[in-house]
Motif scaffolding. Structure first.
Motif, PDB file in Angstrom:
ATOM      1  N   SER A  37     -32.616  -9.922 -19.680  1.00 53.38           N
ATOM      2  CA  SER A  37     -34.026  -9.632 -19.433  1.00 53.38           C
ATOM      3  C   SER A  37     -34.425  -8.350 -20.131  1.00 53.38           C
ATOM      4  N   LEU A  38     -35.637  -8.346 -20.662  1.00 53.42           N
ATOM      5  CA  LEU A  38     -36.270  -7.094 -21.043  1.00 53.42           C
ATOM      6  C   LEU A  38     -36.709  -6.383 -19.770  1.00 53.42           C
ATOM      7  N   ILE A  39     -36.861  -5.069 -19.853  1.00 54.62           N
ATOM      8  CA  ILE A  39     -37.257  -4.253 -18.706  1.00 54.62           C
ATOM      9  C   ILE A  39     -38.365  -3.313 -19.161  1.00 54.62           C
ATOM     10  N   ASN A  40     -39.409  -3.202 -18.377  1.00 51.16           N
ATOM     11  CA  ASN A  40     -40.471  -2.239 -18.674  1.00 51.16           C
ATOM     12  C   ASN A  40     -40.062  -0.886 -18.080  1.00 51.16           C
ATOM     13  N   PRO A  41     -39.729   0.092 -18.925  1.00 56.69           N
ATOM     14  CA  PRO A  41     -39.258   1.387 -18.398  1.00 56.69           C
ATOM     15  C   PRO A  41     -40.390   2.293 -17.931  1.00 56.69           C
ATOM     16  N   MET A  42     -41.622   1.897 -18.220  1.00 55.65           N
ATOM     17  CA  MET A  42     -42.801   2.675 -17.814  1.00 55.65           C
ATOM     18  C   MET A  42     -42.764   4.090 -18.385  1.00 55.65           C
ATOM     19  N   MET A  43     -42.240   4.207 -19.604  1.00 53.71           N
ATOM     20  CA  MET A  43     -42.231   5.498 -20.297  1.00 53.71           C
ATOM     21  C   MET A  43     -42.131   5.244 -21.800  1.00 53.71           C
ATOM     22  N   HIS A  44     -42.197   6.312 -22.583  1.00 53.89           N
ATOM     23  CA  HIS A  44     -42.275   6.188 -24.032  1.00 53.89           C
ATOM     24  C   HIS A  44     -40.956   5.710 -24.637  1.00 53.89           C
ATOM     25  N   PHE A  45     -41.086   5.092 -25.811  1.00 52.76           N
ATOM     26  CA  PHE A  45     -39.919   4.701 -26.607  1.00 52.76           C
ATOM     27  C   PHE A  45     -39.741   5.719 -27.735  1.00 52.76           C
ATOM     28  N   SER A  46     -38.537   6.194 -27.909  1.00 51.45           N
ATOM     29  CA  SER A  46     -38.295   7.124 -29.017  1.00 51.45           C
ATOM     30  C   SER A  46     -38.073   6.339 -30.306  1.00 51.45           C
ATOM     31  N   PRO A  47     -38.506   6.895 -31.443  1.00 53.22           N
ATOM     32  CA  PRO A  47     -38.271   6.218 -32.728  1.00 53.22           C
ATOM     33  C   PRO A  47     -36.787   5.939 -32.962  1.00 53.22           C
ATOM     34  N   PHE A  48     -35.926   6.860 -32.554  1.00 51.33           N
ATOM     35  CA  PHE A  48     -34.481   6.686 -32.742  1.00 51.33           C
ATOM     36  C   PHE A  48     -33.983   5.443 -32.018  1.00 51.33           C
ATOM     37  N   ASN A  49     -34.349   5.304 -30.749  1.00 53.90           N
ATOM     38  CA  ASN A  49     -33.890   4.150 -29.975  1.00 53.90           C
ATOM     39  C   ASN A  49     -34.466   2.846 -30.505  1.00 53.90           C
ATOM     40  N   LYS A  50     -35.722   2.888 -30.932  1.00 47.08           N
ATOM     41  CA  LYS A  50     -36.334   1.670 -31.485  1.00 47.08           C
ATOM     42  C   LYS A  50     -35.605   1.226 -32.747  1.00 47.08           C
TER      43      LYS A  50
END
Length: 204
Positions: A37-50
């Motif tokens: 499952s995908l999960i909505n973390p309710m916070m920003h995504f960092s470019p590094f992690n993406k």
């Protein structure tokens, strides 16, 4: 031995930012069930992690939160033997996110397939997931949570085969390791036990 293999991807450097989870149930004979499952973390995504996993804010916009998923995840994990590659990361994601949502920890035992690999195949130049997978001829899409969880399960099965046992106590003794544990009020990490040095007498 029945066990559950897991892997998380996170949105950023915070351990309470899971954005995907893969779960594989297995035994010494192979995989018996899978969940992703995908999960909505309710916070920003960092470019590094993406860049690492390719998951973006748009991908998880309609995904459930960790708290919404927890009843399903708890059914897989509670009172089970759980494994992960570099388990300290995945277990810290569980603890940090449960803390964030003020959810009581489940009780589970856990092992790290990276540490197991270091004991079973010490000749490898490193024990990253892709290195150990390549050694065993396993191909996969790295940094996809379900694929990584599946590979960790296969690595443990290969370790069982190498040591010719799936009996946990015997296997851990051969690995010279102890299992870790998460419980309601804390956790204990798995440990590699120091081998006793032989005592020798030297005469001048």
């Amino acid at each position: 031995m029945e066990f559950v293999s897991i892997d998380f991807e996170t949105a950023n450097e915070k351990r309470n930012s899971p954005c995907a989870i893969g779960i594989v149930t297995a035994n010494e004979n192979g995989v018996t069930d899978e969940y992703y499952s995908l999960i909505n973390p309710m916070m920003h995504f960092s470019p590094f992690n993406k860049r690492i996993h390719g998951i973006t804010e748009d991908d998880v916009r309609d995904a459930p939160t960790f708290a919404e998923l927890w009843p399903t995840l708890e059914a897989y994990l509670s009172n089970k033997m759980v494994v992960a590659h570099n388990a300290s990361f995945d277990m810290s994601v569980i603890r940090a996110t449960l803390d964030y949502f003020d959810i009581i920890y489940p009780t589970l035992d856990y092992l790290c397939t990276a540490n197991i690999s270091r004991n079973v195949w010490p000749q490898l130049f490193n024990h990253k997931l892709n290195t150990v997978a390549a050694y065993h001829g396993i191909t996969f899409e790295h940094h996809h949570a379900l694929e990584d969880a599946r590979v960790a399960a296969k690595i443990l099965i290969k370790a069982f085969e190498t040591y010719a046992t799936a009996e946990l106590d015997i296997f851990l003794k051969k690995c010279n390791m102890s299992k870790g544990k998460i419980y309601e009020r804390g956790y204990v990490p798995p440990r590699s036990k120091r081998k006793k040095r032989s005592t020798r007498l030297y005469l001048k």
